[in-house]
Design a protein around this motif. Structure first.
Motif, short mmCIF file in Angstrom:
data_model
loop_
_atom_site.label_atom_id
_atom_site.label_comp_id
_atom_site.label_asym_id
_atom_site.label_seq_id
_atom_site.Cartn_x
_atom_site.Cartn_y
_atom_site.Cartn_z
N SER A 121 -59.78 -46.55 18.76
CA SER A 121 -60.09 -46.81 17.35
C SER A 121 -60.78 -45.64 16.66
O SER A 121 -61.21 -45.77 15.52
CB SER A 121 -60.96 -48.06 17.24
OG SER A 121 -62.19 -47.86 17.95
N ASN A 122 -60.90 -44.53 17.36
CA ASN A 122 -61.50 -43.33 16.77
C ASN A 122 -60.65 -42.86 15.59
O ASN A 122 -59.41 -42.91 15.63
CB ASN A 122 -61.60 -42.23 17.83
CG ASN A 122 -62.52 -41.10 17.40
OD1 ASN A 122 -62.45 -40.63 16.27
ND2 ASN A 122 -63.35 -40.66 18.33
N GLN A 123 -61.30 -42.37 14.56
CA GLN A 123 -60.59 -41.92 13.35
C GLN A 123 -59.68 -40.73 13.63
O GLN A 123 -58.74 -40.47 12.86
CB GLN A 123 -61.60 -41.58 12.25
CG GLN A 123 -62.40 -42.75 11.74
CD GLN A 123 -61.51 -43.81 11.09
OE1 GLN A 123 -60.51 -43.50 10.45
NE2 GLN A 123 -61.89 -45.07 11.29
N ALA A 124 -59.95 -40.00 14.70
CA ALA A 124 -59.11 -38.85 15.02
C ALA A 124 -57.78 -39.27 15.64
O ALA A 124 -56.87 -38.44 15.75
CB ALA A 124 -59.86 -37.92 15.97
N MET A 125 -57.65 -40.54 16.06
CA MET A 125 -56.42 -41.02 16.67
C MET A 125 -55.37 -41.33 15.61
O MET A 125 -55.71 -41.65 14.46
CB MET A 125 -56.70 -42.28 17.50
CG MET A 125 -57.58 -42.03 18.71
SD MET A 125 -56.74 -40.98 19.92
CE MET A 125 -58.00 -40.85 21.18
N PRO A 126 -54.11 -41.25 15.98
CA PRO A 126 -53.05 -41.61 15.03
C PRO A 126 -53.15 -43.08 14.61
O PRO A 126 -53.70 -43.91 15.34
CB PRO A 126 -51.75 -41.34 15.82
CG PRO A 126 -52.15 -40.43 16.92
CD PRO A 126 -53.58 -40.76 17.24
N PRO A 127 -52.61 -43.42 13.46
CA PRO A 127 -52.68 -44.82 12.99
C PRO A 127 -52.06 -45.81 13.97
O PRO A 127 -52.57 -46.94 14.13
CB PRO A 127 -51.91 -44.78 11.67
CG PRO A 127 -52.02 -43.37 11.22
CD PRO A 127 -52.01 -42.54 12.47
N ALA A 128 -51.00 -45.44 14.66
CA ALA A 128 -50.36 -46.36 15.60
C ALA A 128 -51.29 -46.68 16.77
O ALA A 128 -51.35 -47.83 17.23
CB ALA A 128 -49.04 -45.75 16.09
N VAL A 129 -52.02 -45.68 17.24
CA VAL A 129 -52.96 -45.90 18.35
C VAL A 129 -54.10 -46.79 17.90
O VAL A 129 -54.54 -47.69 18.63
CB VAL A 129 -53.47 -44.56 18.89
CG1 VAL A 129 -54.54 -44.78 19.94
CG2 VAL A 129 -52.34 -43.73 19.45
N ARG A 130 -54.59 -46.56 16.70
CA ARG A 130 -55.68 -47.40 16.19
C ARG A 130 -55.22 -48.84 16.02
O ARG A 130 -55.96 -49.79 16.31
CB ARG A 130 -56.20 -46.84 14.88
CG ARG A 130 -56.87 -45.48 15.01
CD ARG A 130 -57.82 -45.21 13.84
NE ARG A 130 -57.12 -45.25 12.56
CZ ARG A 130 -56.56 -44.19 11.97
NH1 ARG A 130 -56.59 -42.99 12.57
NH2 ARG A 130 -55.97 -44.31 10.79
N LEU A 131 -53.99 -49.03 15.55
CA LEU A 131 -53.46 -50.39 15.39
C LEU A 131 -53.33 -51.08 16.75
O LEU A 131 -53.69 -52.25 16.90
CB LEU A 131 -52.10 -50.33 14.69
CG LEU A 131 -51.39 -51.69 14.51
CD1 LEU A 131 -52.25 -52.63 13.68
CD2 LEU A 131 -50.00 -51.50 13.89
N ALA A 132 -52.83 -50.34 17.73
CA ALA A 132 -52.68 -50.92 19.07
C ALA A 132 -54.05 -51.28 19.66
O ALA A 132 -54.19 -52.31 20.34
CB ALA A 132 -51.94 -49.94 19.97
N SER A 133 -55.05 -50.46 19.37
CA SER A 133 -56.39 -50.75 19.87
C SER A 133 -56.95 -52.02 19.26
O SER A 133 -57.56 -52.85 19.95
CB SER A 133 -57.31 -49.57 19.58
OG SER A 133 -56.87 -48.39 20.22
#
Length: 200
Positions: A121-133
């Motif tokens: 969920s780090n802001q540096a991660m892509p949106p898809a990774v944040r959504l999956a998290s």
């Protein structure tokens, strides 16, 4: 010329070593417990039989004392790991532990999943990774809630069946079991007494 003032040692009689007459023995036997003999007689000493001699152990060095403390801490930790503490005592607590230890729980993956969610969920991660998290976090939360309800229902049923006269507070017992369910199996205290799949 012999001295007129010196007396031979044989002439001196020690009253403490003279044998007592029968009348004196009877009087001594009838004396009260706290009786103190008059001057001229030796004060009787306490009996030494049965008393422990004074210790002759030498003091430990700093290194020896440190090693002894470390050993005692290790022994106390091992005993706590096996037996637990006061909060773990009682047949109802043992039953709750066995219910949790005899099954696979979603809670054992909770902290590992929470770490993955924190990183993802780090802001540096892509949106898809944040959504999956976020989806993973929601699935973990729902899974823990469902698992906790199932564990609590089973504990309630077994306690009422096996311990109908129990005065254990059920809410406290549920919380105890849920906290154990979200702890890694190898870190649970006391150690699990049953294996996964064993009947409880």
């Amino acid at each position: 010329m012999p001295s007129l003032f010196r007396r031979k040692s044989a002439d001196l009689a020690d009253p403490a070593t003279e044998p007592l007459t029968p009348a004196e023995e009877e009087a001594e036997a009838n004396r009260p417990r706290g009786y103190t003999p008059s001057k001229g007689r030796e004060t009787p000493k306490r009996p030494t039989s049965g008393r422990r001699p004074p210790g002759t152990t030498k003091p430990l060095s700093k290194e020896e004392a440190k090693a002894l403390r470390r050993q005692r801490r290790a022994e106390a930790a091992a005993e706590f790991r096996r037996e637990g503490g006061p909060r773990d005592r009682g047949p109802e607590r043992l039953l709750a532990r066995n219910v949790v230890d005899a099954r696979r729980t979603v809670g054992t993956w909770f902290f590992g999943g929470a770490l993955i969610v924190l990183i993802g969920s780090n802001q540096a991660m892509p949106p898809a990774v944040r959504l999956a998290s976020n989806l993973l976090w929601g699935a973990l939360a729902i899974g823990v809630v469902i698992d906790s309800v199932l564990i609590s229902r089973k504990i309630k049923k077994l306690v009422r069946t096996r311990f109908p006269q129990s005065t254990q507070r059920m809410g406290s017992l549920y919380l105890y079991a849920i906290m154990r369910a979200i702890t890694f199996r190898k870190l649970r205290t006391p150690e699990p007494k049953v294996t996964i799949g064993d009947p409880v």
